[in-house]
Write a protein that holds these residues in place. Structure first.
Motif, short mmCIF file in Angstrom:
data_model
loop_
_atom_site.label_atom_id
_atom_site.label_comp_id
_atom_site.label_asym_id
_atom_site.label_seq_id
_atom_site.Cartn_x
_atom_site.Cartn_y
_atom_site.Cartn_z
N ASP A 34 0.85 -1.22 0.02
CA ASP A 34 -0.01 0.07 0.00
C ASP A 34 0.91 1.40 -0.09
OD1 ASP A 34 -2.91 -0.36 0.66
OD2 ASP A 34 -2.02 -2.05 1.64
N GLY A 35 0.26 2.42 -0.56
CA GLY A 35 1.06 3.56 -0.36
C GLY A 35 1.99 3.90 -1.74
N SER A 36 2.61 4.76 -1.49
CA SER A 36 3.96 5.37 -2.58
C SER A 36 4.97 5.94 -1.84
CB SER A 36 3.17 5.84 -3.70
OG SER A 36 2.65 7.19 -3.13
N GLY A 37 6.16 6.10 -2.55
CA GLY A 37 7.23 6.71 -2.03
C GLY A 37 8.36 5.96 -2.10
N SER A 38 9.70 6.53 -1.47
CA SER A 38 10.88 5.89 -1.64
C SER A 38 11.21 5.30 -0.40
CB SER A 38 11.89 7.17 -1.70
OG SER A 38 11.74 7.95 -0.45
N VAL A 39 10.36 5.46 0.79
CA VAL A 39 10.68 4.49 2.10
C VAL A 39 9.63 3.44 2.13
CG1 VAL A 39 10.48 4.46 4.54
CG2 VAL A 39 11.33 6.35 3.13
N THR A 40 10.07 2.22 2.24
CA THR A 40 9.15 1.04 2.56
C THR A 40 9.19 0.23 3.73
OG1 THR A 40 9.46 0.36 0.16
CG2 THR A 40 8.88 -1.21 1.62
N LEU A 41 8.05 0.46 4.40
CA LEU A 41 7.99 -0.23 5.79
C LEU A 41 7.47 -1.56 5.77
CD1 LEU A 41 8.59 0.90 8.66
CD2 LEU A 41 5.85 1.19 8.80
N SER A 42 8.34 -2.55 6.04
CA SER A 42 8.01 -4.15 6.01
C SER A 42 7.14 -4.49 7.35
CB SER A 42 9.15 -4.70 5.89
OG SER A 42 9.97 -4.64 4.67
N VAL A 43 5.85 -4.90 7.22
CA VAL A 43 5.15 -4.87 8.37
C VAL A 43 4.63 -6.46 8.50
CG1 VAL A 43 2.78 -4.22 9.46
CG2 VAL A 43 4.09 -2.70 8.29
N GLY A 44 4.78 -6.89 9.60
CA GLY A 44 4.54 -8.39 9.98
C GLY A 44 3.19 -8.19 10.41
N ASP A 45 2.17 -9.17 9.99
CA ASP A 45 0.62 -9.12 10.50
C ASP A 45 0.24 -10.55 10.69
OD1 ASP A 45 -1.82 -7.90 10.91
OD2 ASP A 45 -2.29 -7.77 8.95
N GLN A 46 -0.85 -10.79 11.10
CA GLN A 46 -1.70 -11.79 11.25
C GLN A 46 -3.09 -11.74 10.78
OE1 GLN A 46 -0.77 -13.95 15.13
NE2 GLN A 46 0.44 -12.30 15.53
N LYS A 47 -3.53 -13.05 10.29
CA LYS A 47 -4.85 -13.10 9.47
C LYS A 47 -5.82 -12.25 10.16
CE LYS A 47 -6.83 -14.38 5.57
NZ LYS A 47 -6.41 -13.92 4.04
N GLY A 48 -6.65 -11.37 9.56
CA GLY A 48 -7.61 -10.37 10.37
C GLY A 48 -7.18 -9.41 11.38
#
Length: 337
Positions: A34-48
């Motif tokens: 999601d989003g745009s730009g030069s910075v990428t945030l890697s986000v760990g998630d769980q279903k739901g």
């Protein structure tokens, strides 16, 4: 006519939901961004979890950085990815950070939410003769080792004047525990929502005791220290946490709407999802990462160290970063009802 619970085999996807599970698992690292730009945030998630809440609340709009999502089955492997630098930030429950800290992982708790612990319960079947936690002495209890339910069981037993040595502990993951519970192979089951809601909505069991008053009801966002040392990523983390807090507030005011989204995303029956939202999810309040929080987590760490499940003394204060607290209320702020 009684409604039947989902068969145990179909419960396996539910482990994707939960921040409190233990065990080994892989991540879905598909390139969802999601989003745009030069910075990428890697986000760990769980279903739901975070992604679903943020999307439902409209909080993934106008991002001037990119979020790359990875989905994990539970907290422990997510924190392994944080430790390895593969994930910048991700959400877990109150127990996985304790075990990660005990293993010397490179993690920092950067945000917290306080909710009720009513969904953390010791369940017994409807036909059980047990009416008090004190009666668990000599009985068999299923629980996932190293989970929040594990600590809740220990704390509930202590409150009843008992210890793990007084019961027959059966370390089982939820799907196996449900099968053992339904077949009468165990006398009780220590577990968390939405499993608690599933058993209660299916009228296959009742609550013997809950974690209310004996566990801290905390859940966390945990970041990689390396990401926090990067000023641009740290700024993205700050914005991400602000959006997540607003999204959680949205859940409180839109419980039925969120339950529909959650049910669709996870495959939960709607009535189970709604019961779990009302009992657990919608009670969470964003709170500060402060000294009372550290002390509360330290008690969990010390408990598992005494049980020889953590190999060494943990100083939980070494694994927190309060820079994103802002004007948040203290961690002891009452949960929403």
């Amino acid at each position: 006519m009684r409604r039947l619970l989902v068969p145990a085999a179909l419960l396996l996807p539910l482990t994707l939901l939960l921040t409190s599970c233990g065990g080994d698992s892989a991540a879905d690292t598909g390139a969802r961004t999601d989003g745009s730009g030069s910075v990428t945030l890697s986000v760990g998630d769980q279903k739901g979890g975070s992604e679903a809440i943020l999307r439902a609340a409209g909080e993934l709009k106008n991002l001037d950085y990119r979020i790359k999502w990875s989905t994990f089955t539970s907290g422990p492997p997510l924190l392994e990815a944080v430790n390895a630098g593969a994930v910048d930030v991700g959400g877990v429950g109150n127990t996985p950070p304790v075990f990660a800290a005990g293993a010397g992982s490179r993690i920092s708790v950067v945000a917290a939410w306080h909710g009720t612990s009513r969904g953390d319960a010791v369940l017994v079947r409807d036909d059980s003769e047990l009416t008090s936690p004190k009666q668990l002495k000599g009985k068999s209890v299923a629980v996932a080792q190293g989970s929040s339910a594990h600590y809740q069981l220990v704390a509930s037993l202590e409150a009843a004047g008992l210890s793990l040595k007084d019961i027959k502990v059966k370390y089982l993951q939820p799907a196996d525990a449900l099968a053992a519970f339904n077949s009468g192979k165990v006398d009780a089951w220590a577990v968390w929502d939405p499993y608690t809601s599933q058993v209660l909505q299916g009228r296959r069991g009742r609550v013997l005791t809950t974690g209310d008053g004996v566990t801290n009801g905390l859940s966390f966002q945990v970041a990689s220290p390396a990401a926090l040392r990067d000023s641009k990523k740290a700024a993205a983390v700050k914005d991400y946490l602000a959006r997540l807090r607003r999204a959680q507030d949205w859940v409180h005011g839109h419980q039925a709407e969120w339950a529909k989204v959650w049910a669709k995303d996870t495959g939960l029956p709607y009535d189970v999802a709604l019961a779990s939202v009302r009992r657990t999810n919608a009670t969470r309040v964003a709170v500060a990462v402060d000294k009372p929080l550290i002390a509360s987590e330290q008690r969990i760490a010390d408990t598992f160290t005494e049980l020889n499940l953590i190999p060494k003394k943990v100083d939980f204060g070494d694994f927190v970063d309060p820079r994103f607290n802002g004007d948040l209320p203290p961690s002891t702020t009452p949960a929403k009802n």
